[in-house]
Design an enzyme around this catalytic site. Structure first.
Site, mmCIF file in Angstrom:
data_model
loop_
_atom_site.group_PDB
_atom_site.id
_atom_site.type_symbol
_atom_site.label_atom_id
_atom_site.label_comp_id
_atom_site.label_asym_id
_atom_site.label_seq_id
_atom_site.Cartn_x
_atom_site.Cartn_y
_atom_site.Cartn_z
ATOM 1 N N THR A 199 4.217 3.776 6.182
ATOM 2 C CA THR A 199 3.096 2.972 6.161
ATOM 3 C C THR A 199 2.254 3.491 7.421
ATOM 4 O O THR A 199 2.740 4.054 8.328
ATOM 5 C CB THR A 199 3.380 1.494 6.826
ATOM 6 O OG1 THR A 199 3.939 0.834 5.452
ATOM 7 C CG2 THR A 199 2.073 0.646 7.028
ATOM 8 N N ARG A 227 3.748 -8.239 -5.265
ATOM 9 C CA ARG A 227 4.145 -8.646 -3.695
ATOM 10 C C ARG A 227 2.996 -8.075 -2.898
ATOM 11 O O ARG A 227 2.713 -6.987 -2.816
ATOM 12 C CB ARG A 227 5.461 -7.908 -3.653
ATOM 13 C CG ARG A 227 5.935 -7.814 -2.137
ATOM 14 C CD ARG A 227 5.947 -6.760 -1.293
ATOM 15 N NE ARG A 227 6.405 -7.153 0.136
ATOM 16 C CZ ARG A 227 6.198 -6.166 0.780
ATOM 17 N NH1 ARG A 227 5.069 -5.328 0.910
ATOM 18 N NH2 ARG A 227 6.843 -6.513 2.261
ATOM 19 N N GLY A 229 2.619 -7.384 1.486
ATOM 20 C CA GLY A 229 3.183 -7.550 2.653
ATOM 21 C C GLY A 229 2.355 -7.961 3.472
ATOM 22 O O GLY A 229 1.228 -8.673 3.573
ATOM 23 N N ASP A 230 2.587 -7.622 4.931
ATOM 24 C CA ASP A 230 1.836 -7.847 5.953
ATOM 25 C C ASP A 230 0.430 -7.122 6.422
ATOM 26 O O ASP A 230 -0.504 -7.451 6.795
ATOM 27 C CB ASP A 230 2.626 -7.729 7.298
ATOM 28 C CG ASP A 230 3.143 -6.284 7.419
ATOM 29 O OD1 ASP A 230 3.896 -5.792 6.477
ATOM 30 O OD2 ASP A 230 3.129 -5.982 8.669
ATOM 31 N N THR A 250 4.305 -1.841 11.514
ATOM 32 C CA THR A 250 4.844 -1.377 10.268
ATOM 33 C C THR A 250 6.320 -1.943 10.230
ATOM 34 O O THR A 250 7.061 -1.771 11.402
ATOM 35 C CB THR A 250 4.895 0.251 10.618
ATOM 36 O OG1 THR A 250 5.612 0.717 9.296
ATOM 37 C CG2 THR A 250 5.370 0.792 11.760
ATOM 38 N N GLY A 251 6.647 -2.182 9.212
ATOM 39 C CA GLY A 251 8.109 -2.669 8.959
ATOM 40 C C GLY A 251 8.398 -3.570 7.793
ATOM 41 O O GLY A 251 7.624 -3.620 6.800
ATOM 42 N N GLY A 253 7.371 -6.245 5.850
ATOM 43 C CA GLY A 253 6.381 -7.215 6.112
ATOM 44 C C GLY A 253 6.701 -8.466 6.045
ATOM 45 O O GLY A 253 5.925 -9.403 6.653
HETATM 46 N N1 ASP Z 1 4.817 -3.441 6.362
HETATM 47 C C1 ASP Z 1 4.985 -2.704 5.147
HETATM 48 C C2 ASP Z 1 4.909 -3.918 4.034
HETATM 49 O O1 ASP Z 1 5.817 -4.614 4.292
HETATM 50 C C3 ASP Z 1 5.785 -1.912 4.809
HETATM 51 C C4 ASP Z 1 5.998 -0.745 6.018
HETATM 52 O O2 ASP Z 1 5.449 -0.914 7.115
HETATM 53 O O3 ASP Z 1 7.019 0.187 5.834
HETATM 54 O O4 ASP Z 1 4.238 -3.670 3.093
#
Ligand code: ASP
Length: 341
Positions: A199, A227, A229-230, A250-251, A253
């Site tokens: 991301t 789906r 995410g954040d 990032t992570g 979500g």
């Molecule tokens: N945060 C992103 C999501 O959950 C994915 C990521 O940052 O790796 O869509």
């Protein structure tokens, strides 16, 4: 008497030049700027092959150089965030735009958001499948509609009308992605190591004292169709307020949404006068579950903070003080990056 009046005038001028208006627009006499980017947290870069590492570093260097060039010539934080993220979206080594991962239906569904810290204007798109640069459409949502978030078909129809570049969904099946997500070519790296990372995000404090943040992603690999995410959710993956900071995450979500991660950093600063460094530290080390991701942030003075609770986070930072750095390896927990003095 004359001298006294001149003194008062100078003092007034200083107050005006450093004042924050009710709209949050910071007036500043400073010509300093700062920028931080991320290219995803997760996995362990120590296990990546040399080519993958190089592609990531080259991609981040290119994006950061563009940011540096624009910021030193006075560009706005918002323009820089959009331009830098566009470069990262066009680079297949990141999980955003061209390199987006596939969902369970074998499709790329992209999410992005952008926020202007000067007036809290923000825009986002989610679940788009034919838009080349979701960050640009997010900005158009912000500037051309009364809304904040458009999703799937409606977002795509809006993107078309607003003149955004459309692509065939096959555009997202880049060679990097096929290798990463499609076991049939026999060249797949282990699922754990190369799952959903890459991301992209950017936070900026420009020469005029304005802050902006943006985040763009293909989401998590093998996600359910639909789906979200954040990253496209203002307050979870992205937030910017000139009075405090600009933040991009990032992570995983779902964890960022549960914790309202990006806004919580701002809330800690706003209601408890916490420093950016401590607010990010609290979120990464005490609120988000271990191994869930990272945050990059810049405050109104241009201080950059980048932290993660995963083994690695691809990230970079630059400032008018001469800082210019991209890296893949971990900042050990509870350590942040300061601007050089
Ligand atoms: N945060 C992103 C999501 O959950 C994915 C990521 O940052 O790796 O869509």
């Amino acid at each position: 008497m004359k001298k006294h009046a001149a003194c008062i005038l100078l003092m007034l001028l200083a107050v005006v030049m450093n004042a924050t208006t009710s709209s949050g627009q910071i007036k500043t006499d400073s010509e300093t700027w700062s920028i931080a980017i991320h290219g995803g947290a997760g996995g362990d870069a120590a296990n990546w092959d040399a080519k993958k590492k190089e592609l990531r570093l080259v991609g981040m260097r290119k994006a950061l150089s563009k940011g540096k060039e624009m910021l030193s010539s006075g560009a706005s934080a918002l323009d820089v965030v959009e331009a830098v993220i566009t470069i990262l979206e066009d680079d297949a080594s990141f999980n955003a735009g061209k390199g987006s991962v596939l969902n369970q239906a074998g499709k790329a569904e992209l999410d992005a958001s952008i926020m202007n810290g000067a007036n809290l204007a923000c825009g986002a798109v989610a679940g788009v499948t034919v838009v080349k640069n979701p960050i640009q459409v997010a900005r158009s949502v912000m500037e051309e509609t009364p809304h904040v978030l458009l999703v799937s078909q409606g977002a795509e129809e809006f993107a078309k009308k607003s003149g955004a570049v459309q692509v065939d969904p096959s555009y997202f099946l880049s060679s990097v992605l096929r290798t990463r997500d499609n076991p049939v070519d026999g060249n797949r790296t282990t699922a754990r190591e190369d799952k959903h990372y890459g991301t992209v995000g950017c936070v900026v404090r420009d020469q005029h004292g304005n802050l902006a943040a943006g985040t763009s992603t293909g989401g998590t690999s093998k996600k359910l169709a639909g789906r979200v995410g954040d990253s496209p959710l203002v307050g979870a993956g992205t937030y910017a307020d000139n009075r405090f900071a600009a933040v991009s995450g990032t992570g995983i979500g779902e964890e960022y949404i549960r914790n309202a991660a990006a806004y919580d950093v701002i809330a800690q600063m706003r209601y408890a006068s916490t420093s950016l460094e401590d607010a990010v530290d609290e979120m990464i080390n005490n609120r988000l579950p271990d191994q869930s991701g990272g945050l990059i942030a810049v405050d109104r003075d241009g201080k950059i903070v980048m932290q993660h609770n995963t083994p690695s986070m691809s990230c970079g930072s630059a400032s008018s003080d001469g800082l210019f750095e991209v890296r893949l390896d971990a900042f050990p927990a509870r350590e942040s990056v300061d601007k050089p003095q």
